[in-house]
Write a protein that holds these residues in place. Structure first.
Motif, PDB file in Angstrom:
ATOM      1  N   ASP A  11       0.854  -1.181   0.000  1.00  0.00           N
ATOM      2  CA  ASP A  11       0.000   0.000   0.000  1.00  0.00           C
ATOM      3  C   ASP A  11       0.890   1.231   0.000  1.00  0.00           C
ATOM      4  N   SER A  12       0.340   2.329  -0.451  1.00  0.00           N
ATOM      5  CA  SER A  12       1.095   3.578  -0.442  1.00  0.00           C
ATOM      6  C   SER A  12       1.384   4.047   0.980  1.00  0.00           C
ATOM      7  N   VAL A  51       2.214   6.996 -10.366  1.00  0.00           N
ATOM      8  CA  VAL A  51       1.707   5.901  -9.542  1.00  0.00           C
ATOM      9  C   VAL A  51       2.186   4.556 -10.079  1.00  0.00           C
ATOM     10  N   TYR A  52       2.164   4.419 -11.390  1.00  0.00           N
ATOM     11  CA  TYR A  52       2.648   3.184 -12.008  1.00  0.00           C
ATOM     12  C   TYR A  52       4.118   2.951 -11.665  1.00  0.00           C
ATOM     13  N   GLN A  53       4.946   3.988 -11.776  1.00  0.00           N
ATOM     14  CA  GLN A  53       6.372   3.840 -11.502  1.00  0.00           C
ATOM     15  C   GLN A  53       6.617   3.495 -10.034  1.00  0.00           C
ATOM     16  N   TYR A  54       5.954   4.223  -9.127  1.00  0.00           N
ATOM     17  CA  TYR A  54       6.124   3.963  -7.695  1.00  0.00           C
ATOM     18  C   TYR A  54       5.666   2.544  -7.347  1.00  0.00           C
ATOM     19  N   THR A  55       4.512   2.159  -7.883  1.00  0.00           N
ATOM     20  CA  THR A  55       3.960   0.839  -7.567  1.00  0.00           C
ATOM     21  C   THR A  55       4.852  -0.264  -8.100  1.00  0.00           C
ATOM     22  N   LEU A  56       5.339  -0.098  -9.325  1.00  0.00           N
ATOM     23  CA  LEU A  56       6.221  -1.106  -9.901  1.00  0.00           C
ATOM     24  C   LEU A  56       7.493  -1.265  -9.076  1.00  0.00           C
ATOM     25  N   GLU A  57       8.051  -0.165  -8.619  1.00  0.00           N
ATOM     26  CA  GLU A  57       9.257  -0.236  -7.787  1.00  0.00           C
ATOM     27  C   GLU A  57       9.000  -1.026  -6.505  1.00  0.00           C
ATOM     28  N   CYS A  58       7.853  -0.803  -5.910  1.00  0.00           N
ATOM     29  CA  CYS A  58       7.525  -1.509  -4.667  1.00  0.00           C
ATOM     30  C   CYS A  58       7.226  -2.982  -4.929  1.00  0.00           C
ATOM     31  N   VAL A  59       6.531  -3.279  -6.016  1.00  0.00           N
ATOM     32  CA  VAL A  59       6.255  -4.663  -6.372  1.00  0.00           C
ATOM     33  C   VAL A  59       7.560  -5.411  -6.642  1.00  0.00           C
ATOM     34  N   GLU A  60       8.466  -4.775  -7.361  1.00  0.00           N
ATOM     35  CA  GLU A  60       9.751  -5.416  -7.655  1.00  0.00           C
ATOM     36  C   GLU A  60      10.561  -5.633  -6.381  1.00  0.00           C
ATOM     37  N   TRP A  61      10.457  -4.719  -5.436  1.00  0.00           N
ATOM     38  CA  TRP A  61      11.133  -4.913  -4.151  1.00  0.00           C
ATOM     39  C   TRP A  61      10.569  -6.144  -3.435  1.00  0.00           C
ATOM     40  N   LEU A  62       9.248  -6.295  -3.443  1.00  0.00           N
ATOM     41  CA  LEU A  62       8.634  -7.470  -2.817  1.00  0.00           C
ATOM     42  C   LEU A  62       9.027  -8.752  -3.539  1.00  0.00           C
ATOM     43  N   PHE A  63       9.086  -8.708  -4.863  1.00  0.00           N
ATOM     44  CA  PHE A  63       9.571  -9.871  -5.613  1.00  0.00           C
ATOM     45  C   PHE A  63      10.986 -10.241  -5.167  1.00  0.00           C
ATOM     46  N   LEU A  72      -1.971  -5.723  -4.344  1.00  0.00           N
ATOM     47  CA  LEU A  72      -1.991  -4.265  -4.278  1.00  0.00           C
ATOM     48  C   LEU A  72      -3.168  -3.860  -3.406  1.00  0.00           C
ATOM     49  N   ALA A  73      -2.918  -3.698  -2.120  1.00  0.00           N
ATOM     50  CA  ALA A  73      -3.975  -3.362  -1.163  1.00  0.00           C
ATOM     51  C   ALA A  73      -4.171  -1.854  -1.123  1.00  0.00           C
ATOM     52  N   CYS A  74      -4.235  -1.271  -2.303  1.00  0.00           N
ATOM     53  CA  CYS A  74      -4.320   0.170  -2.483  1.00  0.00           C
ATOM     54  C   CYS A  74      -5.179   0.409  -3.713  1.00  0.00           C
ATOM     55  N   ASN A  75      -6.279   1.120  -3.552  1.00  0.00           N
ATOM     56  CA  ASN A  75      -7.176   1.344  -4.677  1.00  0.00           C
ATOM     57  C   ASN A  75      -6.544   2.200  -5.760  1.00  0.00           C
ATOM     58  N   THR A  76      -5.770   3.208  -5.371  1.00  0.00           N
ATOM     59  CA  THR A  76      -5.142   4.064  -6.368  1.00  0.00           C
ATOM     60  C   THR A  76      -4.143   3.273  -7.201  1.00  0.00           C
ATOM     61  N   ALA A  77      -3.328   2.456  -6.547  1.00  0.00           N
ATOM     62  CA  ALA A  77      -2.366   1.614  -7.268  1.00  0.00           C
ATOM     63  C   ALA A  77      -3.088   0.596  -8.146  1.00  0.00           C
ATOM     64  N   SER A  78      -4.167   0.023  -7.627  1.00  0.00           N
ATOM     65  CA  SER A  78      -4.940  -0.943  -8.413  1.00  0.00           C
ATOM     66  C   SER A  78      -5.555  -0.272  -9.636  1.00  0.00           C
ATOM     67  N   ALA A  79      -6.003   0.969  -9.467  1.00  0.00           N
ATOM     68  CA  ALA A  79      -6.651   1.681 -10.569  1.00  0.00           C
ATOM     69  C   ALA A  79      -5.652   2.161 -11.611  1.00  0.00           C
ATOM     70  N   GLY A 101      -5.160  -7.101  -7.481  1.00  0.00           N
ATOM     71  CA  GLY A 101      -5.607  -5.846  -6.903  1.00  0.00           C
ATOM     72  C   GLY A 101      -6.860  -5.999  -6.061  1.00  0.00           C
ATOM     73  N   VAL A 102      -7.450  -4.863  -5.701  1.00  0.00           N
ATOM     74  CA  VAL A 102      -8.629  -4.873  -4.822  1.00  0.00           C
ATOM     75  C   VAL A 102      -9.905  -4.454  -5.546  1.00  0.00           C
ATOM     76  N   ILE A 103      -9.791  -3.915  -6.761  1.00  0.00           N
ATOM     77  CA  ILE A 103     -10.975  -3.373  -7.435  1.00  0.00           C
ATOM     78  C   ILE A 103     -11.859  -4.483  -7.994  1.00  0.00           C
ATOM     79  N   ARG A 104     -11.281  -5.395  -8.761  1.00  0.00           N
ATOM     80  CA  ARG A 104     -12.085  -6.442  -9.376  1.00  0.00           C
ATOM     81  C   ARG A 104     -12.810  -7.320  -8.351  1.00  0.00           C
TER      82      ARG A 104
END
Length: 274
Positions: A11-12, A51-63, A72-79, A101-104
């Motif tokens: 999440d952000s 948002v895409y760049q920030y989220t990708l960086e965090c996802v890659e860190w988790l990987f 992605l427990a963040c609606n903005t990142a999911s969107a 994500g959380v939206i679908r």
């Protein structure tokens, strides 16, 4: 503590802890790593590209921490970021990893919760502008009317610990009034930001008992459990030693203090740079 093959929850900031808490309650045996990008929070007013760049960086860190599955427990990142990550980044660089994500999951069930088929969606500016909920809900419930309202002051109030004070009442009432003025038929309000459950007592005090207020934690947790049952090949790669670790890009003391409010228990986080 080395948490292996964990489910990553991103999440952000702090809001994703409401989703993490629900998932961990329903699936207590799994390992988890939570990452909050508090140094760059909130994401709500950032552009799609940022948002895409920030989220990708965090996802890659988790990987990199060994998480084969990230939520992605963040609606903005999911969107704003999920589709690009799923379609552009995973196939090329991480074909064996999954990001959800959380939206679908929310859109799949929210229409069943409304008798009037009129739903209000409260979210950040980024989530509302993306129209992700309008699009996704109409895929599953084309007869449902969706009304949106952005609440730009709610996340700052929550992240600064002001959400229980009287000063928050004005902004809770302001955005609810703006939403409900759009239609008198709204009987269900979706909290399309994972921070907002902390405002549920104030929200319910303003709208009364005849309108259903829906948070996402349990919905996402049930959807994830169902996903893993349908994808045993993903489930097989997840560690189940009931281990949990918490990381933040911001100040750990601040994170730990806020996390204790969201989780109703104490934690010790570690500061990282993504």
């Amino acid at each position: 503590m080395n948490v292996e093959n964990a489910i990553g929850v991103f999440d952000s900031g702090f809001g994703g802890l409401t989703v993490f808490k629900a998932i961990a309650q329903q699936m207590p045996n799994y390992n988890y790593i939570y990452l909050g990008d508090n140094a760059r929070s909130p994401y709500g007013d950032h552009s799609f590209d940022t948002v895409y760049q920030y989220t990708l960086e965090c996802v890659e860190w988790l990987f990199a921490q060994g998480c084969p599955l990230v939520i992605l427990a963040c609606n903005t990142a999911s969107a704003k970021a999920l589709r690009n990550i799923q379609q552009l980044d995973l196939p090329k660089k991480y074909p064996s990893n999954k990001v959800l994500g959380v939206i679908r999951p929310t859109a799949e069930v929210i229409g069943e919760m409304s008798q009037s088929k009129s739903i209000g969606v409260l979210g950040t500016r980024g989530t509302v502008r993306s129209e992700s909920y309008l699009i996704e809900i109409h895929k599953f419930f084309p007869e449902v009317k969706v009304y949106q309202q952005s609440c730009p002051m709610w996340v700052p109030l929550i992240e600064n610990g002001e959400h229980e004070n009287e000063g928050a009442d004005y902004f809770v009432r302001k955005y609810l009034d703006e939403l409900l003025r759009q239609s008198s038929q709204i009987d269900t309000i979706l909290l399309a930001c994972t921070h907002y459950p902390l405002l549920v007592p104030k929200i319910k005090a303003q709208i009364g008992a005849n309108i259903n207020v829906v948070a996402q934690g349990d919905i996402v947790a049930k959807s994830l459990l169902n996903y893993l049952e349908r994808h045993p090949e993903v489930n097989a790669h997840l560690g189940q030693q009931s281990m949990q670790s918490f990381y933040t890009t911001g100040d750990t003391q601040t994170f730990d203090e806020h996390a204790s409010v969201f989780l109703e228990r104490s934690i010790k986080s570690i500061k990282v740079k993504v």
